[in-house]
Design a protein around this motif. Structure first.
Motif, mmCIF file in Angstrom:
data_model
loop_
_atom_site.group_PDB
_atom_site.id
_atom_site.type_symbol
_atom_site.label_atom_id
_atom_site.label_comp_id
_atom_site.label_asym_id
_atom_site.label_seq_id
_atom_site.Cartn_x
_atom_site.Cartn_y
_atom_site.Cartn_z
ATOM 1 N N PRO A 21 -31.264 -18.714 5.006
ATOM 2 C CA PRO A 21 -30.242 -17.521 5.036
ATOM 3 C C PRO A 21 -31.065 -15.983 5.167
ATOM 4 C CG PRO A 21 -30.197 -18.500 2.945
ATOM 5 C CD PRO A 21 -31.078 -19.258 3.734
ATOM 6 N N TYR A 22 -30.362 -15.331 6.250
ATOM 7 C CA TYR A 22 -30.920 -13.976 6.249
ATOM 8 C C TYR A 22 -31.015 -13.199 4.828
ATOM 9 C CZ TYR A 22 -31.946 -9.581 8.191
ATOM 10 O OH TYR A 22 -32.160 -7.980 8.529
ATOM 11 N N THR A 23 -31.706 -12.649 4.430
ATOM 12 C CA THR A 23 -31.779 -11.867 3.116
ATOM 13 C C THR A 23 -32.777 -10.726 3.366
ATOM 14 O OG1 THR A 23 -31.772 -14.013 1.885
ATOM 15 C CG2 THR A 23 -32.129 -12.028 0.722
ATOM 16 N N ASN A 54 -34.454 -8.771 -1.741
ATOM 17 C CA ASN A 54 -35.524 -9.640 -2.255
ATOM 18 C C ASN A 54 -36.456 -8.975 -2.874
ATOM 19 O OD1 ASN A 54 -34.634 -12.154 -1.285
ATOM 20 N ND2 ASN A 54 -35.907 -12.336 0.335
ATOM 21 N N TRP A 55 -36.860 -7.777 -2.381
ATOM 22 C CA TRP A 55 -38.119 -6.949 -3.071
ATOM 23 C C TRP A 55 -37.759 -5.677 -3.587
ATOM 24 C CZ3 TRP A 55 -42.123 -10.351 -3.526
ATOM 25 C CH2 TRP A 55 -41.733 -11.209 -2.619
ATOM 26 N N TRP A 105 -43.548 -7.649 4.324
ATOM 27 C CA TRP A 105 -43.718 -8.829 5.201
ATOM 28 C C TRP A 105 -44.094 -10.320 4.208
ATOM 29 C CZ3 TRP A 105 -46.372 -7.464 10.215
ATOM 30 C CH2 TRP A 105 -45.862 -6.615 11.223
ATOM 31 N N GLU A 106 -43.334 -10.965 4.227
ATOM 32 C CA GLU A 106 -43.489 -12.261 3.417
ATOM 33 C C GLU A 106 -44.348 -13.233 3.961
ATOM 34 O OE1 GLU A 106 -38.913 -12.230 1.468
ATOM 35 O OE2 GLU A 106 -39.672 -13.952 2.861
ATOM 36 N N ALA A 107 -45.179 -13.876 3.160
ATOM 37 C CA ALA A 107 -46.030 -15.006 3.289
ATOM 38 C C ALA A 107 -45.162 -16.107 3.563
ATOM 39 C CB ALA A 107 -46.953 -15.191 2.297
ATOM 40 N N PRO A 108 -45.546 -17.327 4.098
ATOM 41 C CA PRO A 108 -44.626 -18.433 4.363
ATOM 42 C C PRO A 108 -44.077 -19.112 3.009
ATOM 43 C CG PRO A 108 -46.476 -18.714 5.935
ATOM 44 C CD PRO A 108 -46.892 -17.356 4.907
ATOM 45 N N TYR A 109 -44.808 -19.072 2.064
ATOM 46 C CA TYR A 109 -44.378 -19.625 0.843
ATOM 47 C C TYR A 109 -43.138 -18.956 0.226
ATOM 48 C CZ TYR A 109 -47.827 -23.344 0.380
ATOM 49 O OH TYR A 109 -48.494 -24.532 0.827
ATOM 50 N N GLU A 110 -43.353 -17.490 0.293
ATOM 51 C CA GLU A 110 -42.420 -16.558 -0.176
ATOM 52 C C GLU A 110 -41.118 -16.545 0.513
ATOM 53 O OE1 GLU A 110 -45.434 -12.770 -1.454
ATOM 54 O OE2 GLU A 110 -44.792 -13.017 0.641
ATOM 55 N N LEU A 168 -40.241 -19.487 2.126
ATOM 56 C CA LEU A 168 -39.538 -20.617 1.747
ATOM 57 C C LEU A 168 -39.109 -20.553 0.503
ATOM 58 C CD1 LEU A 168 -42.542 -23.044 3.032
ATOM 59 C CD2 LEU A 168 -40.302 -22.709 4.122
ATOM 60 N N SER A 169 -39.397 -19.763 -0.418
ATOM 61 C CA SER A 169 -38.760 -19.719 -1.711
ATOM 62 C C SER A 169 -37.564 -18.913 -1.642
ATOM 63 C CB SER A 169 -39.821 -19.021 -2.654
ATOM 64 O OG SER A 169 -41.013 -19.786 -2.916
ATOM 65 N N ILE A 170 -37.510 -17.656 -0.995
ATOM 66 C CA ILE A 170 -36.348 -16.717 -1.205
ATOM 67 C C ILE A 170 -35.893 -16.282 0.367
ATOM 68 C CG2 ILE A 170 -37.120 -16.156 -3.283
ATOM 69 C CD1 ILE A 170 -38.100 -13.640 -2.142
ATOM 70 N N SER A 171 -36.353 -16.872 1.329
ATOM 71 C CA SER A 171 -35.718 -16.495 2.709
ATOM 72 C C SER A 171 -36.322 -15.164 2.937
ATOM 73 C CB SER A 171 -34.266 -16.426 2.869
ATOM 74 O OG SER A 171 -33.814 -18.019 2.925
ATOM 75 N N GLY A 172 -35.788 -14.379 3.994
ATOM 76 C CA GLY A 172 -36.127 -13.128 4.224
ATOM 77 C C GLY A 172 -35.321 -12.604 5.363
#
Length: 142
Positions: free
Chosen positions: A100-102, A107-108, A114-119, A121-125
């Protein structure tokens, strides 16, 4: 969403090396530089991604931003490696878009992160985060 897809397509089909003569768009001149220091959001995300890649997959779920989905993501990228190019692009796009778009403000608590991949995968973006997960997915898939 349309802007996110456009950004992804530009990143996905962009050449890896700068050609000798580049046609300029919008009457702009382009200059190649290996210095990425003027891009702290990109370099910061890359640093966090490098740290993510050093995490032990078996310890997933034990700390923030170390999702067990990362193990599945890695398996998917290996499967995509044996997939025809067009199918790989579609699979990567569908995978990223399944999150989902977040907005970053949710989130922050800031306008642009700019989220790294695991971020991701954890909380979307948001837009660039979709492009980043898709970029690293394509790289991992070969």
């Amino acid at each position: 969403r349309k802007l996110c897809r456009l950004f992804f397509l530009i990143v996905a089909i962009a050449p890896t090396a700068a050609p000798a003569q580049v046609r300029s768009y919008f009457e702009m001149r382009e200059n190649f530089s290996a210095d990425v220091n003027p891009f702290p959001k990109w370099t910061g995300m890359q640093g966090r991604y490098a740290a993510e890649m050093r995490l032990n997959d078996e310890d997933c779920g034990l700390s923030r931003f170390h999702p067990c989905e990362a193990k599945e993501w890695k398996k998917l990228t290996q499967r995509w490696n044996a997939t025809p190019f067009r199918e790989m692009i579609e699979a990567v796009n569908d995978f990223g878009n399944s999150h989902p778009y977040t907005p970053d403000t949710i989130n922050w608590g800031i306008e642009d992160y700019w989220e790294a991949p695991y971020e991701f995968l954890s909380i979307s973006g948001d837009c660039e985060d979709y492009a980043i997960i898709k970029y690293y997915s394509l790289r991992a898939a070969g």
